[in-house]
Write a protein that holds these residues in place. Structure first.
Motif, PDB file in Angstrom:
ATOM      1  N   GLN A 108       0.813  -1.222   0.000  1.00 22.52           N
ATOM      2  CA  GLN A 108       0.000   0.000   0.000  1.00 22.52           C
ATOM      3  C   GLN A 108       0.842   1.265   0.000  1.00 22.52           C
ATOM      4  O   GLN A 108       0.319   2.342  -0.266  1.00 22.52           O
ATOM      5  N   ARG A 109       2.113   1.141   0.366  1.00 24.46           N
ATOM      6  CA  ARG A 109       2.953   2.328   0.421  1.00 24.46           C
ATOM      7  C   ARG A 109       2.951   3.021  -0.927  1.00 24.46           C
ATOM      8  O   ARG A 109       3.189   2.390  -1.959  1.00 24.46           O
ATOM      9  N   ALA A 110       2.696   4.329  -0.878  1.00 21.98           N
ATOM     10  CA  ALA A 110       2.543   5.070  -2.137  1.00 21.98           C
ATOM     11  C   ALA A 110       3.864   5.200  -2.897  1.00 21.98           C
ATOM     12  O   ALA A 110       3.871   5.551  -4.066  1.00 21.98           O
ATOM     13  N   SER A 111       4.974   4.861  -2.235  1.00 27.77           N
ATOM     14  CA  SER A 111       6.271   5.159  -2.837  1.00 27.77           C
ATOM     15  C   SER A 111       6.536   4.344  -4.104  1.00 27.77           C
ATOM     16  O   SER A 111       5.694   3.577  -4.565  1.00 27.77           O
ATOM     17  N   ASP A 112       7.739   4.457  -4.622  1.00 27.75           N
ATOM     18  CA  ASP A 112       8.099   3.831  -5.897  1.00 27.75           C
ATOM     19  C   ASP A 112       8.130   2.304  -5.860  1.00 27.75           C
ATOM     20  O   ASP A 112       7.535   1.677  -4.984  1.00 27.75           O
ATOM     21  N   LEU A 113       8.827   1.709  -6.773  1.00 24.86           N
ATOM     22  CA  LEU A 113       8.917   0.250  -6.844  1.00 24.86           C
ATOM     23  C   LEU A 113       9.588  -0.309  -5.588  1.00 24.86           C
ATOM     24  O   LEU A 113      10.410   0.371  -4.971  1.00 24.86           O
ATOM     25  N   PRO A 114       9.249  -1.531  -5.198  1.00 21.64           N
ATOM     26  CA  PRO A 114       9.892  -2.090  -4.015  1.00 21.64           C
ATOM     27  C   PRO A 114      11.406  -2.167  -4.187  1.00 21.64           C
ATOM     28  O   PRO A 114      11.883  -2.452  -5.292  1.00 21.64           O
ATOM     29  N   ASP A 115      12.168  -1.874  -3.107  1.00 25.57           N
ATOM     30  CA  ASP A 115      13.618  -1.961  -3.239  1.00 25.57           C
ATOM     31  C   ASP A 115      14.060  -3.415  -3.090  1.00 25.57           C
ATOM     32  O   ASP A 115      13.247  -4.327  -2.925  1.00 25.57           O
ATOM     33  N   ARG A 116      15.381  -3.624  -3.174  1.00 27.92           N
ATOM     34  CA  ARG A 116      15.916  -4.989  -3.208  1.00 27.92           C
ATOM     35  C   ARG A 116      15.477  -5.813  -1.999  1.00 27.92           C
ATOM     36  O   ARG A 116      15.082  -6.968  -2.131  1.00 27.92           O
TER      37      ARG A 116
END
Ligand code: TYD
Length: 215
Positions: free
Chosen positions: A155-163
C-alpha cells in the motif's frame, strides 16, 4: 573542560519488519520525551550519516544488487552502523541526549544472520566490532504478522519495491520469528509490542514501558 550532562543519554532502538510502523512510533516517542524536556536525536539505518546514506544506496538501489552476497551485505550494513555510532550516536549520548534509532545491530542479527542464514558467531563478532561499547538501553520490537507487513508494504505510495522489499514470505517469516526469539532471550533489553493494535494504543504501551524500564 566540557560539563558533565545533567541527564544520562539513552539509546533506544526500534526493530521489526518492513511496514511494522516503526517510524510513526519513533516520532510519537520522541514527542513524549520532548514534552518532558529531553533532547531527542533520531537516526535511521542503514544511513543516518553522509557516508552511511551512500552505503545505503549501494545496498538497496544498486542495479547489480541481486548479485550481492550475504557476507557483503552484512559488512555494508555494519560499516554504515560503525560510522553512525562514531559520528552521531556516541557524541549525542555524551551530551545526555535520548537517541531513537530506526534499526540497529539486531537488524543484522536477524536479517543477515537468521533470514540470510549466515553463521551466528561471525555476525555477532562483526556487529560487536561495529558498535564497540554502544549497546541499546532498550529495544522495541513492533511485531506484525507477515501478511500484514507485506500488505502494508504494497500500500505504500512510494516507488517500486527496493531490493530488500522484494524478498518472499518465507524470508519475512524468518525475520519475524528471529526478532521474537531474540526478545525472549534478552527480556531485560527487549519490549515486544503488538503492531496490529491502533497507533494510539501502541504509543501508550511503548511510553509506559519505556518510563518503567528507564527509571
Ligand atoms: P528501509 O527502507 O529503511 O526499511 P524499513 O523502513 O523497513 O526499515 O530499508 C532497510 C532494509 O534493510 C530493510 O529491509 C531491513 C534491511 N536491513 C538489514 O537487512 N540489515 C541491517 O542490518 C539493517 C540495518 C537493515
Amino acid at each position: 573542560m566540557p560539563q558533565k550532562p545533567k541527564t544520562a543519554g539513552r539509546l533506544i532502538s526500534f526493530e521489526g519488519s518492513e511496514g511494522s510502523g516503526k517510524s510513526t512510533q519513533i516520532a510519537r516517542l520522541a514527542a513524549h520525551f520532548q514534552k518532558i524536556g529531553r533532547e531527542v536525536v533520531t537516526t535511521r539505518e542503514p544511513g543516518g550519516t553522509e557516508i552511511g546514506e551512500q552505503i545505503r544506496n549501494i545496498i538497496v538501489h544498486n542495479s547489480k544488487g541481486d548479485e550481492m552476497c550475504a557476507e557483503t551485505e552484512l559488512l555494508l550494513f555494519t560499516a554504515a552502523r560503525a560510522q553512525l555510532v562514531r559520528e552521531v550516536i556516541t557524541p549525542a549520548l555524551g551530551r545526555g541526549v535520548i537517541v531513537l534509532s530506526d534499526r540497529y545491530l539486531d537488524s543484522s542479527t536477524v536479517y543477515q544472520g537468521i533470514a540470510r542464514n549466515l553463521a551466528a558467531d561471525p555476525v555477532a563478532q562483526v556487529n560487536r566490532f561495529a558498535v564497540g561499547s554502544i549497546m541499546p538501553d532498550l529495544t522495541i520490537v513492533i511485531d506484525v504478522p507477515t501478511e500484514v507487513s507485506l500488505a502494508r508494504l504494497k500500500q505504500r505510495a512510494s516507488d517500486l519495491p527496493d531490493r530488500m522489499e522484494r524478498e518472499n514470505v518465507d524470508f519475512y517469516n524468518k525475520v519475524r520469528e528471529g526478532y521474537l526469539v531474540l526478545a525472549k532471550g534478552m527480556p531485560e533489553r527487549f519490549i515486544v509490542v503488538d503492531g496490529t493494535k491502533t497507533e494510539d494504543s501502541i504509543e501508550k504501551k511503548i511510553w509506559s514501558e519505556v518510563q518503567a524500564r528507564l527509571k
